[in-house]
Scaffold this motif. Structure first.
Motif, PDB file in Angstrom:
ATOM      1  N   LEU A   1      59.927   6.631  69.981  1.00  0.00           N
ATOM      2  CA  LEU A   1      59.989   7.844  70.138  1.00  0.00           C
ATOM      3  C   LEU A   1      60.078   8.889  69.314  1.00  0.00           C
ATOM      4  O   LEU A   1      61.000   9.282  68.104  1.00  0.00           O
ATOM      5  CB  LEU A   1      60.709   8.003  71.377  1.00  0.00           C
ATOM      6  CG  LEU A   1      60.596   7.550  72.929  1.00  0.00           C
ATOM      7  CD1 LEU A   1      62.031   7.252  73.295  1.00  0.00           C
ATOM      8  CD2 LEU A   1      59.749   8.038  73.572  1.00  0.00           C
TER       9      LEU A   1
ATOM     10  N   TYR B   1      58.297   9.283  78.928  1.00  0.00           N
ATOM     11  CA  TYR B   1      57.168   8.726  78.410  1.00  0.00           C
ATOM     12  C   TYR B   1      57.345   7.730  79.817  1.00  0.00           C
ATOM     13  O   TYR B   1      57.728   7.339  80.772  1.00  0.00           O
ATOM     14  CB  TYR B   1      57.291   8.005  77.231  1.00  0.00           C
ATOM     15  CG  TYR B   1      58.754   7.194  77.396  1.00  0.00           C
ATOM     16  CD1 TYR B   1      60.319   7.563  77.416  1.00  0.00           C
ATOM     17  CD2 TYR B   1      58.403   6.033  78.058  1.00  0.00           C
ATOM     18  CE1 TYR B   1      61.229   6.254  77.535  1.00  0.00           C
ATOM     19  CE2 TYR B   1      59.313   4.532  77.863  1.00  0.00           C
ATOM     20  CZ  TYR B   1      60.890   5.530  77.844  1.00  0.00           C
ATOM     21  OH  TYR B   1      61.814   4.485  77.560  1.00  0.00           O
TER      22      TYR B   1
ATOM     23  N   VAL C   1      53.378  10.782  77.520  1.00  0.00           N
ATOM     24  CA  VAL C   1      53.944  11.824  77.501  1.00  0.00           C
ATOM     25  C   VAL C   1      53.860  12.988  78.150  1.00  0.00           C
ATOM     26  O   VAL C   1      53.099  13.203  78.482  1.00  0.00           O
ATOM     27  CB  VAL C   1      54.086  11.846  75.584  1.00  0.00           C
ATOM     28  CG1 VAL C   1      55.575  12.865  75.798  1.00  0.00           C
ATOM     29  CG2 VAL C   1      54.409  11.313  74.740  1.00  0.00           C
TER      30      VAL C   1
ATOM     31  N   VAL D   1      55.014   8.716  71.445  1.00  0.00           N
ATOM     32  CA  VAL D   1      55.724   7.779  71.983  1.00  0.00           C
ATOM     33  C   VAL D   1      54.462   6.739  71.164  1.00  0.00           C
ATOM     34  O   VAL D   1      53.035   6.808  71.140  1.00  0.00           O
ATOM     35  CB  VAL D   1      55.473   7.592  73.602  1.00  0.00           C
ATOM     36  CG1 VAL D   1      54.259   8.092  74.267  1.00  0.00           C
ATOM     37  CG2 VAL D   1      56.248   5.972  73.559  1.00  0.00           C
TER      38      VAL D   1
ATOM     39  N   GLN E   1      50.020   4.859  76.331  1.00  0.00           N
ATOM     40  CA  GLN E   1      51.615   5.095  77.072  1.00  0.00           C
ATOM     41  C   GLN E   1      50.970   6.751  76.706  1.00  0.00           C
ATOM     42  O   GLN E   1      49.711   7.058  76.423  1.00  0.00           O
ATOM     43  CB  GLN E   1      52.329   4.780  75.398  1.00  0.00           C
ATOM     44  CG  GLN E   1      51.584   5.674  74.226  1.00  0.00           C
ATOM     45  CD  GLN E   1      51.073   4.624  73.397  1.00  0.00           C
ATOM     46  OE1 GLN E   1      50.089   3.753  73.696  1.00  0.00           O
ATOM     47  NE2 GLN E   1      51.390   4.645  72.169  1.00  0.00           N
TER      48      GLN E   1
END
Lengths: 115, 112
Positions: free
Chosen positions: B33, B25, B4, B93, B2
């Motif tokens: 989140l 994201y 951001v 995230v 992930q």
């Protein structure tokens, strides 16, 4: 009160020296984390531990080491191999973040300056 | 993995004006989140979080955020800003393991 205690708040180091930052929590959390903060770069994960005697490297582990001998404690050693150690270091803890009640709780931080 | 993005490094608003801080994201599944706030030289405090359910989330200090899956966004809003809201704000995230990835932060300045 329950919380996370980081010490020292300010630390100065000469080049070539190792230093250890302390992090203690009394929240009974299983997971603990170390983040490094530099201006304009947000927080970057150094190491994290989900259980005693186990830890994983984060995104910027080179030049750092950790131990997790007790649930309450997760010290970070900044070694002489870390090329640019001057930064603000944040320790955090949590229950499982994948649970609906999970969140990171942060300490007040330790500012390390290399002279 | 992930990631951001917080597109705005600095934002200045007048006291009493509305505020929106942007957060985008990247994550393949449903993310967890978070929005955190940091005063200078201090740790981070949680403002609000989204795990599932209602996409409009209420937090502390009058803040709210809306999860928009189609836009991969989780923007933070406040209808009327106070001088004490001046701080740095971080979006984060989770979902890939028991850890969070943070954005670079947005510094909010409030002018009187």
């Amino acid at each position: 009160d329950g919380g996370i205690t980081q010490s020292p708040k300010y630390l100065f180091r000469k080049e070539g020296q190792n230093v250890t930052l302390s992090c203690e929590q009394n929240l009974n959390h299983d997971a603990m984390y170390w983040y490094r903060q530099d201006p304009g770069q947000g927080l970057r994960l150094i190491y994290y531990s989900q259980i005693v005697n186990d830890f994983q490297k984060g995104d910027i582990a080179e030049g750092y080491s950790v131990s997790r001998e007790k649930k309450e404690s997760f010290p970070l050693t900044v070694t002489s191999a870390q090329k640019n150690p001057t930064a603000f270091y944040l320790c955090a803890s949590s229950i499982d973040l994948r649970m609906g009640t999970g969140e990171l709780f942060f300490g007040e931080g330790s500012r390390l300056t290399v002279l | 993995a992930q990631s951001v993005t917080q597109p705005d490094i600095h934002i200045t608003v007048s006291e009493g004006a509305s505020l929106e801080l942007r957060c985008n994201y990247s994550y393949g599944a449903t993310p967890y989140l978070f929005w955190y706030v940091q005063s200078p030289g201090q740790g981070l405090q949680l403002l609000l979080k989204y795990f599932s359910g209602d996409t409009l989330v209420q937090g502390i200090k009058g803040f709210e955020a809306e999860f928009k899956r189609s836009q991969s966004s989780f923007n933070l809003r406040k209808p009327s800003v106070h001088w004490s809201d001046a701080a740095e704000y971080f979006c984060a995230v989770g979902g890939d393991g028991n850890k969070l990835v943070f954005g670079a932060g947005t510094i909010l300045r409030v002018k009187s």
